[in-house]
Write an enzyme that holds these catalytic residues in place. Structure first.
Site, PDB file in Angstrom:
ATOM      1  NE  ARG A   1      30.217  51.244  38.266  1.00 28.61           N
ATOM      2  CZ  ARG A   1      30.103  50.001  38.721  1.00 28.61           C
ATOM      3  NH1 ARG A   1      31.169  49.278  38.961  1.00 28.61           N
ATOM      4  NH2 ARG A   1      28.915  49.480  38.938  1.00 28.61           N
TER       5      ARG A   1
ATOM      6  CD  GLU B   1      36.217  50.664  36.796  1.00 33.02           C
ATOM      7  OE1 GLU B   1      37.241  50.391  37.456  1.00 33.02           O
ATOM      8  OE2 GLU B   1      35.155  50.039  36.868  1.00 33.02           O
TER       9      GLU B   1
ATOM     10  NE  ARG C   1      39.806  42.087  32.493  1.00 31.66           N
ATOM     11  CZ  ARG C   1      39.685  42.147  33.803  1.00 31.66           C
ATOM     12  NH1 ARG C   1      38.526  41.963  34.373  1.00 31.66           N
ATOM     13  NH2 ARG C   1      40.727  42.336  34.558  1.00 31.66           N
ATOM     14  CG  HIS C   2      37.894  47.889  33.610  1.00 30.46           C
ATOM     15  ND1 HIS C   2      38.867  46.943  33.672  1.00 30.46           N
ATOM     16  CD2 HIS C   2      37.146  47.755  34.732  1.00 30.46           C
ATOM     17  CE1 HIS C   2      38.728  46.256  34.813  1.00 30.46           C
ATOM     18  NE2 HIS C   2      37.693  46.729  35.463  1.00 30.46           N
TER      19      HIS C   2
ATOM     20  CD  GLU D   1      32.606  40.939  38.633  1.00 26.55           C
ATOM     21  OE1 GLU D   1      33.636  40.926  39.341  1.00 26.55           O
ATOM     22  OE2 GLU D   1      31.768  41.856  38.628  1.00 26.55           O
TER      23      GLU D   1
ATOM     24  CB  SER E   1      28.291  42.010  41.303  1.00 27.12           C
ATOM     25  OG  SER E   1      29.629  41.952  41.021  1.00 27.12           O
TER      26      SER E   1
ATOM     27  NE  ARG F   1      33.754  43.782  32.336  1.00 32.01           N
ATOM     28  CZ  ARG F   1      34.358  43.734  33.517  1.00 32.01           C
ATOM     29  NH1 ARG F   1      34.112  42.728  34.342  1.00 32.01           N
ATOM     30  NH2 ARG F   1      35.197  44.668  33.874  1.00 32.01           N
TER      31      ARG F   1
HETATM   32  P1  AMO Z   1      29.425  45.720  39.827  1.00 30.88           P
HETATM   33  O1  AMO Z   1      30.120  46.961  40.203  1.00 30.88           O
HETATM   34  O2  AMO Z   1      30.157  44.423  40.041  1.00 30.88           O
HETATM   35  O3  AMO Z   1      28.072  45.552  40.648  1.00 30.88           O
HETATM   36  O4  AMO Z   1      28.959  45.808  38.327  1.00 30.88           O
HETATM   37  C1  AMO Z   1      28.155  44.785  37.747  1.00 30.88           C
HETATM   38  C2  AMO Z   1      28.712  44.368  36.401  1.00 30.88           C
HETATM   39  O5  AMO Z   1      28.782  45.491  35.527  1.00 30.88           O
HETATM   40  C3  AMO Z   1      29.897  45.367  34.671  1.00 30.88           C
HETATM   41  N1  AMO Z   1      30.810  46.502  34.865  1.00 30.88           N
HETATM   42  C4  AMO Z   1      31.584  47.034  33.901  1.00 30.88           C
HETATM   43  N2  AMO Z   1      31.737  46.729  32.609  1.00 30.88           N
HETATM   44  C5  AMO Z   1      32.620  47.463  31.894  1.00 30.88           C
HETATM   45  N3  AMO Z   1      33.343  48.471  32.393  1.00 30.88           N
HETATM   46  C6  AMO Z   1      33.222  48.818  33.699  1.00 30.88           C
HETATM   47  N4  AMO Z   1      33.935  49.828  34.193  1.00 30.88           N
HETATM   48  C7  AMO Z   1      32.314  48.086  34.517  1.00 30.88           C
HETATM   49  N5  AMO Z   1      31.947  48.148  35.805  1.00 30.88           N
HETATM   50  C8  AMO Z   1      31.049  47.180  35.999  1.00 30.88           C
HETATM   51  C9  AMO Z   1      30.598  44.063  35.028  1.00 30.88           C
HETATM   52  C10 AMO Z   1      30.121  43.823  36.444  1.00 30.88           C
HETATM   53  O6  AMO Z   1      30.140  42.454  36.787  1.00 30.88           O
HETATM   54  N6  AMO Z   1      25.236  47.285  42.129  1.00 30.88           N
HETATM   55  C11 AMO Z   1      26.001  46.087  41.775  1.00 30.88           C
HETATM   56  C12 AMO Z   1      25.140  45.034  41.127  1.00 30.88           C
HETATM   57  C13 AMO Z   1      24.117  44.405  42.046  1.00 30.88           C
HETATM   58  O7  AMO Z   1      24.507  43.949  43.142  1.00 30.88           O
HETATM   59  O8  AMO Z   1      22.929  44.352  41.653  1.00 30.88           O
HETATM   60  C14 AMO Z   1      27.138  46.527  40.819  1.00 30.88           C
HETATM   61  O9  AMO Z   1      27.112  47.564  40.225  1.00 30.88           O
HETATM   62  O10 AMO Z   1      30.121  43.043  34.155  1.00 30.88           O
END
Ligand code: AMO
Length: 432
Positions: A211, A213, A219-220, A355, A358, A406
């Site tokens: 990502r 980001e 937490r990212h 979170e 998802s 996480r």
């Molecule tokens: P989402 O984008 O919410 O959903 O990602 C799911 C979970 O992955 C973790 N996460 C991260 N942890 C750390 N750093 C990040 N940059 C990061 N991005 C995401 C979080 C988040 O809740 N395809 C959907 C899932 C699905 O519907 O099956 C998805 O990717 O804990």
């Protein structure tokens, strides 16, 4: 080479060769102790200067901290020694001498900044409480895999180099792929869904997601580990049941098999496995409860995403893991199935602090899926490889993605998600 005995296995009466790192040398005059550390723990090596060969004493006591040595000697009971035994050495070999200037103190007596620790992870992981995090992480992955197998899943591995993004266009890392634009995958979302129409039906994957980001928060990560689940003939409520069982299995595994690691982290007493029955709040209830805390400057209205402070306020209010269900369709991705014009089947699973998951039931009807792409401003043609397969028999299905780091961070109460990654990738960090 590996005819050595681990320090934890050295029993009184044995003659052993132990090998590892010089943790410390304590010279008390006539007697001196060298503490040798290996992956299983530490053992005391005793040097009685008057009774031993001078060269042996010199080798043992002059060796620098964190050098790798091997010691052959007799193990005796010694109640005053840290592990109740000590070794009287017959020989000491210095295998790899450490520089006297260490960038980091592995005994932990001198604190180091997180960035120094991450730059010198090899030395950082010599500390019991840091090593413990990664032993727990390994146990979590083992326990989670076992639970997925219990649920009848097949483990899959999907490509990380892809042609399209799925989770919003701005967070993609572009790469060149033989002169063609490509990206690092943000989620195995589309691939795991494609397996629903295959003969496998129920799948999981533990793998990296990328990502781009912008936020540099505790937490990212820019490279994270996603624990993904997808099942044919499941709706979102059944997917939530599976999610609870997997999170619970992770905690149970750690509780059963990582006592020593929890002690090293000083959290053994308070560590608790959640009961696996997480409250399920609708999005509407969630925003009402957040608004009732009066902690936000502006009250939330239908359609708003939950801001971090809102998540925290609700987390304090609920006090345990919980789901937020029935999200507005407009803020969930195109692949999530709607319940009606406004409400989707999307859900999030939350730890009181953030979170973790998802998920939702997926749109499996070809026409609706194509419409969803258009509504989200995506070109359905770019996703032909995905949508086409929905024409040839695609059962209803649901699933979720759980952030691996996480999960570890919240389980162990770590202050920064980077603590749960050996070599984290963030905006400032591309190596090691
Ligand atoms: P989402 O984008 O919410 O959903 O990602 C799911 C979970 O992955 C973790 N996460 C991260 N942890 C750390 N750093 C990040 N940059 C990061 N991005 C995401 C979080 C988040 O809740 N395809 C959907 C899932 C699905 O519907 O099956 C998805 O990717 O804990």
């Amino acid at each position: 080479m590996d005819e050595r005995t681990y320090t934890a296995d050295a029993e009184p009466g044995d003659t052993v060769t132990v090998a590892g790192w010089v943790h410390e040398v304590r010279d008390l005059g006539g007697i001196a102790f060298l503490i040798l550390r290996d992956t299983t723990g530490k053992i005391q090596i005793k040097f009685e200067k008057d009774e031993m060969d001078d060269a042996l004493v010199e080798t043992g006591l002059d060796v620098r901290r964190e050098s790798v040595i091997s010691v052959t000697g007799d193990v005796e009971e010694e109640p005053r020694a840290p592990t109740g035994v000590e070794v009287t050495p017959g020989s000491v070999d210095v295998i790899s001498e450490a520089d006297p200037e260490l960038p980091l103190d592995p005994s932990g007596k001198v604190d180091a900044e997180l960035s120094t620790r991450l730059d010198n992870r090899t030395l950082d992981l010599r500390k019991a409480e840091v090593k413990a995090i990664f032993e727990i992480r390994a146990e979590v992955q083992r326990a989670v895999r076992e639970q997925f197998r219990e649920l009848g899943c097949t483990e899959i591995n999907t490509p990380k180099i892809v042609a399209t993004g799925t989770e919003g266009g701005t967070e993609l890392f572009p790469i060149t792929y033989f002169g063609q634009e490509a990206f690092m995958n943000q989620s195995p979302q589309l691939f795991k869904q494609l397996m629903i129409g295959s003969g496998l039906e129920r799948v999981f994957e533990i793998g990296p997601i990328f990502r781009a980001e912008e936020h540099n928060t505790p937490r990212h990560l820019n490279e994270a580990t996603s624990i993904d689940f997808e099942s044919a003939f499941y709706d979102h409520t059944e997917a939530m049941d599976a999610c609870e069982s997997v999170v619970q299995a992770a905690y149970e595994g750690v509780e059963a098999n990582c006592r020593e690691q929890l002690e090293a982290l000083d959290i053994a007493d308070e560590f608790e496995t959640p009961d696996g029955d997480f409250p399920r709040l609708t999005y509407e209830e969630a925003i009402e409860r957040i608004n009732a805390t009066d902690e936000l400057d502006e009250p939330l209205v239908w359609g708003d995403d939950l801001p971090t402070e809102g998540e925290h306020a609700l987390g304090r209010d609920v006090g345990e893991h919980y789901f937020v269900t029935d999200w507005p369709s407009e803020i969930k991705p195109f692949y999530i199935m709607d319940q009606d014009d406004e409400v989707s089947t999307g859900f999030d699973m939350m730890h009181p602090e953030m979170e973790l998951v998802s998920g939702g039931q997926r749109e499996h009807r070809f026409e609706h899926l194509v419409e969803g792409f258009e509504q989200q401003g995506l070109d359905p043609e770019a996703f032909d490889y995905y949508t086409e397969m929905f024409k040839y028999g695609m059962p209803p299905h649901a699933g979720w993605g759980l952030g691996g780091e996480r999960l570890i961070m919240t389980m162990l109460g770590l202050g920064n998600v980077r603590e749960a990654v050996i070599f984290p990738r963030d905006r400032q960090r591309l190596s090691p």
